[in-house]
Design a protein around this motif. Structure first.
Motif, PDB file in Angstrom:
ATOM      1  N   ALA A 179      36.611  44.952  45.977  1.00  0.00           N
ATOM      2  CA  ALA A 179      36.315  44.695  44.564  1.00  0.00           C
ATOM      3  C   ALA A 179      35.365  43.509  44.501  1.00  0.00           C
ATOM      4  O   ALA A 179      35.599  42.484  45.147  1.00  0.00           O
ATOM      5  CB  ALA A 179      37.594  44.389  43.794  1.00  0.00           C
ATOM      6  N   LEU A 180      34.295  43.656  43.733  1.00  0.00           N
ATOM      7  CA  LEU A 180      33.316  42.592  43.554  1.00  0.00           C
ATOM      8  C   LEU A 180      33.548  41.943  42.195  1.00  0.00           C
ATOM      9  O   LEU A 180      33.483  42.610  41.163  1.00  0.00           O
ATOM     10  CB  LEU A 180      31.895  43.151  43.640  1.00  0.00           C
ATOM     11  CG  LEU A 180      30.763  42.133  43.555  1.00  0.00           C
ATOM     12  CD1 LEU A 180      30.785  41.199  44.766  1.00  0.00           C
ATOM     13  CD2 LEU A 180      29.421  42.850  43.459  1.00  0.00           C
ATOM     14  N   ILE A 181      33.831  40.655  42.197  1.00  0.00           N
ATOM     15  CA  ILE A 181      34.091  39.902  40.969  1.00  0.00           C
ATOM     16  C   ILE A 181      32.797  39.189  40.615  1.00  0.00           C
ATOM     17  O   ILE A 181      32.349  38.316  41.355  1.00  0.00           O
ATOM     18  CB  ILE A 181      35.233  38.899  41.173  1.00  0.00           C
ATOM     19  CG1 ILE A 181      36.482  39.609  41.716  1.00  0.00           C
ATOM     20  CG2 ILE A 181      35.534  38.149  39.883  1.00  0.00           C
ATOM     21  CD1 ILE A 181      37.456  38.691  42.414  1.00  0.00           C
ATOM     22  N   SER A 182      32.204  39.567  39.468  1.00  0.00           N
ATOM     23  CA  SER A 182      30.838  39.112  39.224  1.00  0.00           C
ATOM     24  C   SER A 182      30.675  38.054  38.145  1.00  0.00           C
ATOM     25  O   SER A 182      29.627  37.450  38.071  1.00  0.00           O
ATOM     26  CB  SER A 182      29.946  40.308  38.895  1.00  0.00           C
ATOM     27  OG  SER A 182      30.360  40.933  37.710  1.00  0.00           O
ATOM     28  N   GLY A 183      31.604  37.812  37.297  1.00  0.00           N
ATOM     29  CA  GLY A 183      31.408  36.709  36.358  1.00  0.00           C
ATOM     30  C   GLY A 183      32.017  36.960  35.009  1.00  0.00           C
ATOM     31  O   GLY A 183      32.499  38.037  34.743  1.00  0.00           O
ATOM     32  N   GLY A 184      32.085  35.970  34.284  1.00  0.00           N
ATOM     33  CA  GLY A 184      31.618  34.617  34.251  1.00  0.00           C
ATOM     34  C   GLY A 184      32.638  33.609  34.753  1.00  0.00           C
ATOM     35  O   GLY A 184      33.627  33.938  35.419  1.00  0.00           O
ATOM     36  N   ALA A 185      32.402  32.379  34.353  1.00  0.00           N
ATOM     37  CA  ALA A 185      33.181  31.255  34.864  1.00  0.00           C
ATOM     38  C   ALA A 185      34.663  31.384  34.547  1.00  0.00           C
ATOM     39  O   ALA A 185      35.509  31.132  35.416  1.00  0.00           O
ATOM     40  CB  ALA A 185      32.637  29.946  34.302  1.00  0.00           C
ATOM     41  N   ASP A 186      35.008  31.782  33.330  1.00  0.00           N
ATOM     42  CA  ASP A 186      36.431  31.919  32.978  1.00  0.00           C
ATOM     43  C   ASP A 186      37.104  32.976  33.847  1.00  0.00           C
ATOM     44  O   ASP A 186      38.226  32.792  34.315  1.00  0.00           O
ATOM     45  CB  ASP A 186      36.603  32.285  31.506  1.00  0.00           C
ATOM     46  CG  ASP A 186      36.243  31.153  30.563  1.00  0.00           C
ATOM     47  OD1 ASP A 186      36.195  29.982  31.007  1.00  0.00           O
ATOM     48  OD2 ASP A 186      36.011  31.434  29.366  1.00  0.00           O
ATOM     49  N   LEU A 187      36.404  34.079  34.066  1.00  0.00           N
ATOM     50  CA  LEU A 187      36.965  35.146  34.901  1.00  0.00           C
ATOM     51  C   LEU A 187      37.114  34.675  36.347  1.00  0.00           C
ATOM     52  O   LEU A 187      38.161  34.879  36.966  1.00  0.00           O
ATOM     53  CB  LEU A 187      36.074  36.388  34.840  1.00  0.00           C
ATOM     54  CG  LEU A 187      36.599  37.592  35.627  1.00  0.00           C
ATOM     55  CD1 LEU A 187      37.819  38.185  34.934  1.00  0.00           C
ATOM     56  CD2 LEU A 187      35.513  38.637  35.777  1.00  0.00           C
ATOM     57  N   HIS A 188      36.094  34.033  36.883  1.00  0.00           N
ATOM     58  CA  HIS A 188      36.180  33.508  38.250  1.00  0.00           C
ATOM     59  C   HIS A 188      37.369  32.563  38.385  1.00  0.00           C
ATOM     60  O   HIS A 188      38.141  32.654  39.339  1.00  0.00           O
ATOM     61  CB  HIS A 188      34.899  32.764  38.619  1.00  0.00           C
ATOM     62  CG  HIS A 188      33.757  33.660  38.930  1.00  0.00           C
ATOM     63  ND1 HIS A 188      32.490  33.188  39.116  1.00  0.00           N
ATOM     64  CD2 HIS A 188      33.668  35.000  39.086  1.00  0.00           C
ATOM     65  CE1 HIS A 188      31.673  34.193  39.379  1.00  0.00           C
ATOM     66  NE2 HIS A 188      32.364  35.303  39.365  1.00  0.00           N
TER      67      HIS A 188
END
Length: 171
Positions: A100-109
């Motif tokens: 799974a590629l987690i691409s953004g944004g800051a809150d999600l990261h």
């Protein structure tokens, strides 16, 4: 399932803030597209996804499984919307994806990091310094210091340098 967090940061460690005056480097965008094609999917926050749609880049990923994590929106045509990082991973795991590629944004990261759901980090360091911007955060209750292992580094061109780390989950 292996989870990879992908981000572009500034030389001083903030999230690179793009705008029409300061667009993201083509090398970083091309690298994201390559990682997304390889994974066949990516997970993105709602605001970041809306930004992708507004810029017209959402069509570049029409053949991929795009998972939008949102606490407020329940449905977006053409993508899967879930309420949490763990729901996003469950959806992709159930579809049989090994990565799974987690691409953004800051809150999600930061949500993925604070829940210990990230195995690898790919940071593209843009050749800029910014006095504003968001930072990556880890759960300071659990970790004051977190070891990572350098897997690779390379130049992407135009001054963009990529570093690839594995997170040590044993500590």
């Amino acid at each position: 399932m292996k989870t990879i967090l992908w981000a572009t940061l500034t030389g001083n460690g903030n999230y690179a803030q793009s705008s029409s005056n300061h667009p993201p480097k083509e090398e970083a965008l091309g690298d994201f597209a390559a990682h997304a094609r390889k994974a066949g999917n990516f997970i993105v926050g709602r605001r970041t996804f809306e930004g992708m749609q507004a810029s017209g880049s959402g069509g570049d990923f029409a053949e991929m499984d795009i998972v939008v994590v949102s606490g407020s929106v329940k449905e977006i045509p053409g993508v899967t919307v879930v309420g949490s990082p763990s729901d996003a991973l469950s959806y992709l795991r159930d579809k049989g994806y090994p990565t799974a590629l987690i691409s953004g944004g800051a809150d999600l990261h930061n949500a993925f990091l604070s829940q210990g759901l990230v195995d690898e980090l790919i940071f593209n360091i843009a050749p800029v310094l910014e006095g504003k911007g968001l930072n990556l955060l880890i759960d300071t209750e659990k970790y004051q210091y977190k070891e990572v292992e350098l897997l690779n580094f390379k130049s992407l061109g135009s001054g963009v340098v990529q570093v690839h780390y594995a997170i040590d989950h044993t500590i």
